[in-house]
Design a protein around this motif. Structure first.
Motif: not given
Length: 387
Positions: A84-99
């Protein structure tokens, strides 16, 4: 005129990369606005981060028993929350730092929604590099690498078509100057005593076995569309040269800096701009004084050879390598096996595995699950009693 704040979400905000990313953002708070923080099991730290940085959303792991409710912040849960976070087009960039593999589907979701990805999750490209990079190309989405080595290469490349070779550096880890026998007797504490970098436990063990570098070879192949025979690894104990490229005319361009993850994190989330940041200071060649390089020992560290072979095989072979290694590392950290058993376990799983091609994401996850169960069974039946 002031730059518009870049809107960012951090998946894995309570981990090593995530916490350092927040330190970078705090230093550059006039440049960024945090949309969401996702922290998995460490609810206590996530709550502190949320109260300090005031995101619109937080996400905790599905298996977390702690409910986290903060006024004005919406709480999401598990894989669905990440997506859901990654579907939010309000984001300019997403840092994927989960392992781990949990980063794969959210990364694809961000790409589908035309959001730039700062990628600090190895499994995403090791397990499904062909799928991820094709989708990024089709959606015209940038994937900016956070790993210091791939970040260095990214900074060096102007025109990938003119590049002849990638040169990935490796510190050599805590056992560089130790014998194979020393590695066979190594304790968990010794494996976690990395001489240069402060990282999570799993990735630190991978650095001790050089499997980390093997996974980076596969990542580099996908990120830069470079054949495996044009990707070299060189041991560089000082960790000042973070990687280099060789152009067709013989020119070699390298990226240098003191060993700090703050710098590649900041580069990735600020790209293409650069700012004075948390670790910015004048670099002194005279203070460094010397830089050493040597060929890696493929016999002492067989993971490098495995990675090249598996990478060239492609398909589900890389899924097998990643899953078997991760389960073996967890077994070592839990005192069930010796460090050097990791190589034997991964090799055994690869020998048993029949490679499958043209996989979709669900098939990749199914193979990953199957390999993990087989690896656990092999460890339980063949190795545990020997420790």
């Amino acid at each position: 005129m002031d730059m518009k704040k870049r809107k960012i979400s951090i998946l894995g905000s309570t981990g090593s990369i995530g916490t350092q990313a927040l330190e970078v953002i705090e230093k550059l708070q006039d440049k960024f606005e945090i949309i969401a923080l996702a922290g998995g099991k460490n609810v206590e730290l996530l709550e502190k981060q949320a109260r300090k940085f005031k995101p619109k959303y937080i996400c905790v792991g599905e298996n977390s028993y702690s409910k986290l409710e903060i006024s004005g912040i919406k709480t999401l849960y598990g894989q669905e929350g990440l997506e859901e976070i990654c579907s939010n087009k309000e984001n300019d960039i997403i840092l994927v730092a989960v392992s781990g593999k949990i980063g794969l589907k959210p990364t694809l979701k961000a790409i589908e929604n035309n959001i730039t990805v700062a990628l600090a999750n190895k499994e995403t490209l090791v397990m499904a590099g062909d799928i991820v990079m094709k989708k990024a190309k089709d959606c015209n989405v940038k994937i900016i690498p956070v790993d210091s080595e791939h970040c260095a290469i990214h900074q060096c490349i102007k025109d990938i078509s003119q590049v002849e070779k990638l040169i990935i550096t490796a510190s050599g880890g805590p056992f560089l100057n130790k014998t194979t026998e020393d590695m066979k007797r190594a304790t968990v504490e010794q494996a976690l005593a990395h001489p240069r970098w402060n990282m999570g436990r799993k990735i630190t063990v991978d650095s001790a076995t050089l499997m980390n570098k093997g996974l980076e070879i596969i990542e580099a192949h996908h990120l830069f569309n470079m054949p495996y025979d044009k990707i070299d690894v060189v041991v560089h104990p000082q960790s000042i040269v973070h990687s280099a490229i060789e152009y067709k005319d013989g020119s070699v361009i390298a990226q240098l800096g003191l060993p700090s993850m703050h710098i590649p994190i900041q580069y990735a989330i600020s790209y293409p701009e650069r700012f004075e940041g948390i670790k910015s200071k004048s670099f002194s060649f005279a203070d460094i004084a010397r830089l050493d390089f040597e060929k890696p020992d493929f016999d002492k560290f067989p993971s490098l050879k495995m990675a090249y072979q598996v990478g060239k095989l492609g398909g589900s072979a890389t899924v097998c390598l990643n899953a078997a290694n991760e389960e073996a590392v967890f077994a070592f950290l839990n005192g069930k096996i010796r460090l050097y058993d990791i190589y034997q376990i991964v090799e055994n799983m690869l020998d048993r595995h029949n490679v499958i091609y043209s996989l979709d994401i669900d098939e990749i996850f199914e193979i990953d699950k199957e390999i993990r169960l087989k690896t656990q069974e092999y460890i339980r039946n063949e190795l545990v009693e020997k420790v």
